[in-house]
Motif scaffolding. Structure first.
Motif, PDB file in Angstrom:
ATOM      1  N   ASP A  55      50.934  37.459  44.972  1.00  0.00           N
ATOM      2  CA  ASP A  55      50.107  36.495  44.238  1.00  0.00           C
ATOM      3  C   ASP A  55      48.817  37.162  43.760  1.00  0.00           C
ATOM      4  O   ASP A  55      48.458  37.094  42.577  1.00  0.00           O
ATOM      5  N   LYS A  56      48.123  37.822  44.674  1.00  0.00           N
ATOM      6  CA  LYS A  56      46.840  38.433  44.320  1.00  0.00           C
ATOM      7  C   LYS A  56      47.030  39.631  43.382  1.00  0.00           C
ATOM      8  O   LYS A  56      46.233  39.824  42.454  1.00  0.00           O
ATOM      9  N   ASN A  57      48.069  40.443  43.613  1.00  0.00           N
ATOM     10  CA  ASN A  57      48.274  41.630  42.779  1.00  0.00           C
ATOM     11  C   ASN A  57      48.599  41.270  41.331  1.00  0.00           C
ATOM     12  O   ASN A  57      48.224  41.984  40.401  1.00  0.00           O
ATOM     13  N   LEU A  58      49.336  40.157  41.137  1.00  0.00           N
ATOM     14  CA  LEU A  58      49.757  39.761  39.792  1.00  0.00           C
ATOM     15  C   LEU A  58      48.805  38.763  39.149  1.00  0.00           C
ATOM     16  O   LEU A  58      49.030  38.339  38.019  1.00  0.00           O
TER      17      LEU A  58
ATOM     18  N   ARG B 228      45.790  35.597  32.792  1.00  0.00           N
ATOM     19  CA  ARG B 228      44.895  35.291  31.660  1.00  0.00           C
ATOM     20  C   ARG B 228      45.406  35.882  30.345  1.00  0.00           C
ATOM     21  O   ARG B 228      45.507  35.137  29.354  1.00  0.00           O
ATOM     22  N   PRO B 229      45.745  37.200  30.260  1.00  0.00           N
ATOM     23  CA  PRO B 229      46.256  37.707  28.978  1.00  0.00           C
ATOM     24  C   PRO B 229      47.586  37.067  28.581  1.00  0.00           C
ATOM     25  O   PRO B 229      47.832  36.853  27.390  1.00  0.00           O
ATOM     26  N   LEU B 230      48.427  36.731  29.552  1.00  0.00           N
ATOM     27  CA  LEU B 230      49.682  36.060  29.216  1.00  0.00           C
ATOM     28  C   LEU B 230      49.406  34.682  28.623  1.00  0.00           C
ATOM     29  O   LEU B 230      49.983  34.303  27.593  1.00  0.00           O
ATOM     30  N   ARG B 231      48.525  33.924  29.278  1.00  0.00           N
ATOM     31  CA  ARG B 231      48.225  32.574  28.803  1.00  0.00           C
ATOM     32  C   ARG B 231      47.648  32.595  27.377  1.00  0.00           C
ATOM     33  O   ARG B 231      48.064  31.815  26.513  1.00  0.00           O
ATOM     34  N   SER B 232      46.689  33.490  27.128  1.00  0.00           N
ATOM     35  CA  SER B 232      46.036  33.507  25.824  1.00  0.00           C
ATOM     36  C   SER B 232      47.030  33.829  24.709  1.00  0.00           C
ATOM     37  O   SER B 232      46.997  33.197  23.637  1.00  0.00           O
ATOM     38  N   ARG B 233      47.950  34.750  24.960  1.00  0.00           N
ATOM     39  CA  ARG B 233      48.899  35.141  23.916  1.00  0.00           C
ATOM     40  C   ARG B 233      49.962  34.065  23.678  1.00  0.00           C
ATOM     41  O   ARG B 233      50.335  33.795  22.540  1.00  0.00           O
ATOM     42  N   VAL B 234      50.442  33.464  24.754  1.00  0.00           N
ATOM     43  CA  VAL B 234      51.437  32.403  24.579  1.00  0.00           C
ATOM     44  C   VAL B 234      50.821  31.198  23.885  1.00  0.00           C
ATOM     45  O   VAL B 234      51.445  30.588  22.996  1.00  0.00           O
TER      46      VAL B 234
ATOM     47  N   ALA C 171      51.531  30.435  43.763  1.00  0.00           N
ATOM     48  CA  ALA C 171      50.935  31.658  43.230  1.00  0.00           C
ATOM     49  C   ALA C 171      50.311  31.375  41.862  1.00  0.00           C
ATOM     50  O   ALA C 171      50.757  30.493  41.111  1.00  0.00           O
ATOM     51  N   ALA C 172      49.264  32.131  41.533  1.00  0.00           N
ATOM     52  CA  ALA C 172      48.543  31.904  40.273  1.00  0.00           C
ATOM     53  C   ALA C 172      49.468  32.108  39.076  1.00  0.00           C
ATOM     54  O   ALA C 172      49.435  31.320  38.122  1.00  0.00           O
ATOM     55  N   LEU C 173      50.300  33.153  39.114  1.00  0.00           N
ATOM     56  CA  LEU C 173      51.210  33.404  37.996  1.00  0.00           C
ATOM     57  C   LEU C 173      52.237  32.291  37.863  1.00  0.00           C
ATOM     58  O   LEU C 173      52.580  31.878  36.749  1.00  0.00           O
ATOM     59  N   SER C 174      52.737  31.784  39.001  1.00  0.00           N
ATOM     60  CA  SER C 174      53.695  30.676  38.959  1.00  0.00           C
ATOM     61  C   SER C 174      53.077  29.446  38.324  1.00  0.00           C
ATOM     62  O   SER C 174      53.695  28.769  37.497  1.00  0.00           O
ATOM     63  N   LYS C 175      51.841  29.141  38.700  1.00  0.00           N
ATOM     64  CA  LYS C 175      51.169  27.973  38.126  1.00  0.00           C
ATOM     65  C   LYS C 175      50.931  28.170  36.627  1.00  0.00           C
ATOM     66  O   LYS C 175      51.082  27.233  35.827  1.00  0.00           O
ATOM     67  N   THR C 176      50.560  29.387  36.241  1.00  0.00           N
ATOM     68  CA  THR C 176      50.341  29.661  34.815  1.00  0.00           C
ATOM     69  C   THR C 176      51.617  29.454  34.017  1.00  0.00           C
ATOM     70  O   THR C 176      51.616  28.824  32.953  1.00  0.00           O
ATOM     71  N   LEU C 177      52.726  29.987  34.538  1.00  0.00           N
ATOM     72  CA  LEU C 177      54.006  29.841  33.838  1.00  0.00           C
ATOM     73  C   LEU C 177      54.427  28.371  33.772  1.00  0.00           C
ATOM     74  O   LEU C 177      54.973  27.919  32.754  1.00  0.00           O
ATOM     75  N   HIS C 178      54.183  27.646  34.845  1.00  0.00           N
ATOM     76  CA  HIS C 178      54.530  26.222  34.842  1.00  0.00           C
ATOM     77  C   HIS C 178      53.710  25.473  33.792  1.00  0.00           C
ATOM     78  O   HIS C 178      54.246  24.636  33.047  1.00  0.00           O
ATOM     79  N   GLU C 179      52.436  25.772  33.715  1.00  0.00           N
ATOM     80  CA  GLU C 179      51.570  25.113  32.733  1.00  0.00           C
ATOM     81  C   GLU C 179      51.970  25.497  31.308  1.00  0.00           C
ATOM     82  O   GLU C 179      51.971  24.649  30.402  1.00  0.00           O
ATOM     83  N   LEU C 180      52.336  26.778  31.099  1.00  0.00           N
ATOM     84  CA  LEU C 180      52.766  27.206  29.764  1.00  0.00           C
ATOM     85  C   LEU C 180      54.090  26.540  29.385  1.00  0.00           C
ATOM     86  O   LEU C 180      54.310  26.206  28.214  1.00  0.00           O
TER      87      LEU C 180
END
Length: 653
Positions: free
Chosen positions: A344-347, A352-358, A393-402
């Motif tokens: 979770d912490k490493n990824l 942020r860059p994934l969210r902005s581009r999507v 995990a932060a990345l999981s939440k980001t992907l879910h929101e996207l």
């Protein structure tokens, strides 16, 4: 002469009756052959004497041999007597010596006992020192900063930990003071050795900055991590150092993959495909998915996790607040929990860059199909990555929101299309077939369903997830069709809506559309019933019996049917004489009325129901005419055809 009185005769009889197979006889003859060599008369007469003489000689020889043995026994007796005398003399000397040295022997025994006691004490002391003290070489390995961390360091550290644990046993004995002193000294060595190991591991962590996460982890590093687990403070510090190094490395690698590509430009930069939304987002998600897998392999190798084959997810998770250092919930955690927290912490930096581009892609996206494919793609990777790193995990939440954001873009695009359709509803064409707007929408829906079917979504989940999508796409089209058909009569409007529903229904061939197919089938059946009812009224009018049926159903119960106006025998007979002409054309009429129904199955079903309903109505009329209560004098003359005749002509099942 009596043979019993003759001795010679008796002897011969005895000899003749003797068996030559007797072993004793054969042995005697064999021995006799050794010295009886001449078979002469004189030899036979002297046979007894020879045998006795020979026996005597053998006995004399035996006596001579016994005499020799006797002499030898006498000599042996003399020697035994001599030895007995010597032994007695030696016993006497030993008794004398024993009496003289008994004091010395007692002193020797006492000294031997003291020696054995000292040996036991020495063994116990050596065992105690070996168990409760470190050797000079072990102290040097553990405490000297000049010596590197090697496998010998961990052997010495294991010995130190064992001593520290064994001191607890001393504290419950009478040797409490020794236990406390040893524990204090071991605590000092332990603090120095863990501080040395921590500093060495900090340096080692700084070398783990390769972005691919597939560095080969040395065995000594794995042992260092396992050893630091014994001290929560040092272990947390090392994990924080590792997170700092790995997070920066992954973030840097993601940006390089986006803007620079791989070494030498292969693979090419991901952003070079920004004009293709699906490939652009798919490449970013694929890179992250691969990174998650490789990073997990790296962390499992680093922690030497025995849970790489069977991950225990039932224990408490490690909480990693975004703005706080790594914290352990419990003193002992499963490797799976630690790995998930580190992942979770490493990824975290890639979110942020994934969210902005999507989001940039979604803002510029107006096509509903593309928006849906993007949402489907994100949802697939979201579920896959979530299983690897956990839903929190932060990345999981980001992907879910996207995924939700992309789905919202899809629904917005569909809503805009639906609003356009409802603003300009299309009227039914002459053929009452589906309008072009519906065909275009169904074509779009087919592409959406095909995309959803290839998205690896479980069927059970699909039924639930796809239902709102299906409703959003097709419900406004049906609403448009209903508005456009308001000016048509009920018969045409029912056929039009039936054709539209059937057209959509025939496109829903996937398992996740089963529920919607069932709903549409019920709506189709409602319109089928409407067509059947409308057509039944037409058939009754064309056959001429509608007035008869109406009079039969509306008359008062006490009034005979023949007494109802225009229901006398002559009037009824006049109407029924035209029935044959109707029966000859009804099939063609039905085919003409139902020719605009797209589904041949529905057309046949409507035709069958109408024929059956007409036969049932005619049968009720026949029963009423034949009923004596209705006072028709000759019913058979009125009824040109019976109900069975009509049924046979119309071929009703």
């Amino acid at each position: 002469m009596n043979s019993n009185a003759n001795p010679l005769s008796a002897k011969l009889t005895k000899l003749l009756s003797s068996s030559l197979d007797d072993p004793k006889l054969r042995t005697s003859l064999t021995a006799l052959s050794d010295f009886y060599t001449v078979n002469a008369v004189n030899s036979r007469h002297n046979l007894r004497g020879d045998i006795e003489r020979r026996g005597t000689e053998v006995n004399y020889e035996f006596l001579r041999e016994l005499e020799k043995v006797n002499l030898q026994f006498l000599e042996l007796e003399e020697e035994m007597s001599s030895m007995n005398s010597l032994c007695q003399e030696m016993q006497d000397r030993l008794n004398f010596a024993n009496d003289k040295t008994i004091t010395l022997l007692e002193q020797t025994d006492a000294l031997r006992e003291q020696s054995n006691l000292c040996a036991v004490r020495q063994t116990i002391l050596e065992a105690f020192l070996d168990r409760f003290t470190l050797s000079e070489s072990e102290i040097t390995i553990l405490c000297s900063t000049a010596m590197d961390v090697t496998p010998a360091f961990f052997d010495a550290l294991e010995h130190l930990e064992k001593i520290h644990a064994d001191c607890n046993a001393l504290l419950i004995t009478e040797h409490q003071r020794a236990g406390l002193e040893i524990m204090d000294s071991m605590r000092t060595y332990r603090s120095i050795s863990y501080d040395k190991l921590h500093r060495w591991m900090q340096t080692e962590c700084r070398t783990m900055s390769r972005p691919d996460g597939m560095m080969e982890v040395r065995e000594v590093t794995k042992k260092a991590i396992q050893a630091l687990k014994q001290d929560d403070q040092f272990f947390r510090a090392i994990l924080e150092e590792l997170v700092h190094v790995r997070r920066n490395a992954i973030f840097r690698a993601f940006n390089e993959a986006l803007t620079q590509g791989g070494p030498g430009g292969t693979p090419r930069p991901i952003e070079i495909h920004a004009h293709d939304p699906l490939r652009y987002i798919g490449d970013m998600l694929a890179w992250l998915h691969q990174t998650v897998a490789s990073e997990r392999e790296f962390l499992e190798s680093l922690l030497n996790s025995s849970e790489r084959r069977s991950r225990d997810r039932g224990q408490a998770e490690i909480k990693l607040p975004k703005a706080s250092p790594l914290r352990l919930v419990e003193s002992e955690q499963s490797d799976a929990d630690i790995i998930n927290a580190l992942l979770d912490k490493n990824l975290e930096g890639t979110s942020r860059p994934l969210r902005s581009r999507v989001e940039q892609v979604l803002v510029s996206q107006a096509n509903a199909i593309t928006a849906f494919k993007i949402s489907n793609l994100i949802k697939f990777y979201s579920s896959t990555i979530e299983r690897a790193i956990g839903p929190e995990a932060a990345l999981s939440k980001t992907l879910h929101e996207l995924s939700e954001a992309s789905m919202q873009v899809f629904f917005d695009a569909v809503g805009k299309q639906s609003a356009d359709l409802l603003r300009r509803p299309e009227s039914p064409g002459p053929d009452l077939g589906p309008p072009p707007a519906m065909k275009e929408t169904v074509s779009q829906l087919k592409e959406i369903m095909k995309s959803f079917d290839t998205s690896f979504v479980q069927v059970d989940e699909g039924n639930q997830d796809f239902a709102p999508i299906l409703s959003a796409v097709i419900d406004p089209v049906f609403q448009m069709c209903e508005i456009g058909a308001t000016q048509r009569n009920a018969f045409d409007r029912a056929i039009y809506m039936m054709n539209c529903l059937h057209y959509v229904q025939s496109a829903l061939v996937y398992p996740f559309t089963k529920h919607k197919v069932e709903v549409l089938e019920k709506q189709v059946q409602e319109y089928v019933d409407t067509v059947v009812d409308e057509l039944h009224i037409v058939l009754l009018k064309q056959s001429g019996i509608s007035t008869l049926i109406h009079a039969m159903e509306t008359k008062e119960e006490q009034t005979p049917l023949s007494k109802v106006p225009q229901m006398d025998a002559a009037a009824v007979s006049s109407v029924l004489t035209r029935l044959d002409r109707f029966l000859g054309t009804v099939d063609l009429d039905l085919a003409s009325w139902l020719s605009k129904i797209v589904s041949s199955r529905l057309a046949k079903e409507i035709s069958r129901q109408n024929v059956k309903m007409f036969v049932d109505a005619y049968r009720r009329l026949c029963v009423a005419i034949e009923d004596p209560k209705n006072q028709y004098e000759n019913p058979s003359s009125i009824l040109v055809r019976s109900a069975d005749d009509v049924q046979m002509v119309l071929v009703v099942d």
